[in-house]
Design an enzyme around this catalytic site. Structure first.
Site, PDB file in Angstrom:
ATOM      1  N   GLU A 132      -5.452 -57.760 -37.786  1.00 43.58           N
ATOM      2  CA  GLU A 132      -5.967 -57.174 -36.549  1.00 43.58           C
ATOM      3  C   GLU A 132      -4.891 -57.143 -35.467  1.00 43.58           C
ATOM      4  OE1 GLU A 132      -8.391 -55.367 -36.887  1.00 43.58           O
ATOM      5  OE2 GLU A 132     -10.244 -56.354 -36.244  1.00 43.58           O
ATOM      6  N   THR A 184      -7.546 -48.918 -30.507  1.00 42.01           N
ATOM      7  CA  THR A 184      -8.008 -50.172 -29.917  1.00 42.01           C
ATOM      8  C   THR A 184      -7.036 -50.672 -28.861  1.00 42.01           C
ATOM      9  OG1 THR A 184      -9.124 -50.754 -31.983  1.00 42.01           O
ATOM     10  CG2 THR A 184      -8.714 -52.532 -30.418  1.00 42.01           C
TER      11      THR A 184
END
Length: 309
Positions: A132, A184
């Site tokens: 991530e 993101t």
């Protein structure tokens, strides 16, 4: 424990992070779509990735969420081994429904199986968060935890990892994915760095109410708590017709919902499947009218995380 397997195939589910008010601390797994990964253990150290889809993701391990997650695992594995991974993504990168988390989580769960389940789920979350970080610049677990655990998860802490699985009543989920990309990392950059105390207090009340609503199976409390006064007002400007989508969903009978992760996907909860289908038709009509391509899903919260088949 010795494991004679040298290859495993896993299916990693899409996920919804934040669940409106729970920025970085709440998430749930969707029953579909799912990514497919086939992982082979190798005597050659390192990680080798083959993409069997058309998304054009990097294959260099350090630049790929799969590679970064598995390299983190290998750093804590004694022995000269490596992994070969074939990745077939059904979850579009940048869709807001946990594409990077599915890749990272599926990789570490599958690799761990080949290692005889050497690591626990907290370890796997730690490794997957390294993936991530490649995707967004931040080690967050709100997609990773539900992808590995299944169901709805509360991330009490990411450093150290402390995950609380939550009970929840039957819920149907309508997801609409406008065919645009919201990175993101970009969605994080536009967030406010300071929050008014009155907004923080209201948000805390909503988070507590949402968790209590899930645990008690109180649909009305869940509905009342699906409010975000901090993140949604800023991020919603990145999503075309967001306010109208939300209003049409509520008019069709949805309990509530909002941005899935950092967007652009939007999710809505419904108590009945028939209502979720009405919501799907309502939101589809909005994007059809303005000429924006989109995909929709009507699904449920998956009680299972990454599955080995």
């Amino acid at each position: 424990m010795k494991n004679d397997l040298n290859e495993v195939t896993v299916y990693a589910p899409a996920t919804v992070a934040n669940i409106v008010c729970g920025f970085d601390v709440l998430g749930f797994a969707l029953s579909n779509p799912c990514d497919k990964l086939t992982i082979r253990i190798s005597r050659t150290p390192g990680v080798r990735i083959t993409n069997l889809d058309s998304f054009g993701l990097p294959v260099e391990p350090e630049q790929n969420v799969i590679g970064a997650s598995l390299l983190a695992m290998l750093s804590e594995t004694q022995g000269h081994i490596g992994f070969d991974v074939d990745s077939t993504k059904a979850i579009k990168p940048g869709s807001g429904i946990g594409s990077s988390a599915a890749s990272a989580s599926g990789a570490v769960v599958g690799a761990n199986s080949l290692l005889g389940d050497r690591f626990n789920r907290q370890d796997l979350i730690r490794f997957a968060m390294c993936g991530e970080q490649v995707a967004s610049g931040v080690k967050h677990a709100d997609n990773i935890a539900p992808c590995i655990y299944g169901g709805i998860t509360l991330i009490r802490s990411s450093q150290p990892v402390d995950i609380v699985p939550l009970d929840f009543p039957p819920l149907f989920v309508t997801v609409i994915h406008p065919q645009i990309e919201v990175r993101t990392s970009d969605a994080r950059e536009i967030l406010r760095t300071r929050v008014l105390l009155k907004d923080a207090v209201r948000q805390w009340g909503n988070i507590a109410g949402l968790v209590a609503g899930f645990m008690k199976g109180d649909y009305n409390l869940i509905s009342r708590s699906l409010e975000d006064v901090i993140v949604e007002p800023t991020r919603s400007i990145l999503i075309p017709a967001f306010s109208r989508i939300k209003q049409e969903s509520m008019n069709a009978g949805a309990m509530g919902g909002g941005i899935s992760g950092s967007g652009p996907s939007i999710f809505m909860f419904s108590k009945e499947e028939s209502t979720a289908i009405k919501v799907e038709k309502a939101v589809a009509s909005v994007y059809t009218e303005i000429g924006l391509p989109f995909h929709t899903y009507v699904t449920t919260i998956s009680k299972e995380g990454v599955q080995i088949r």
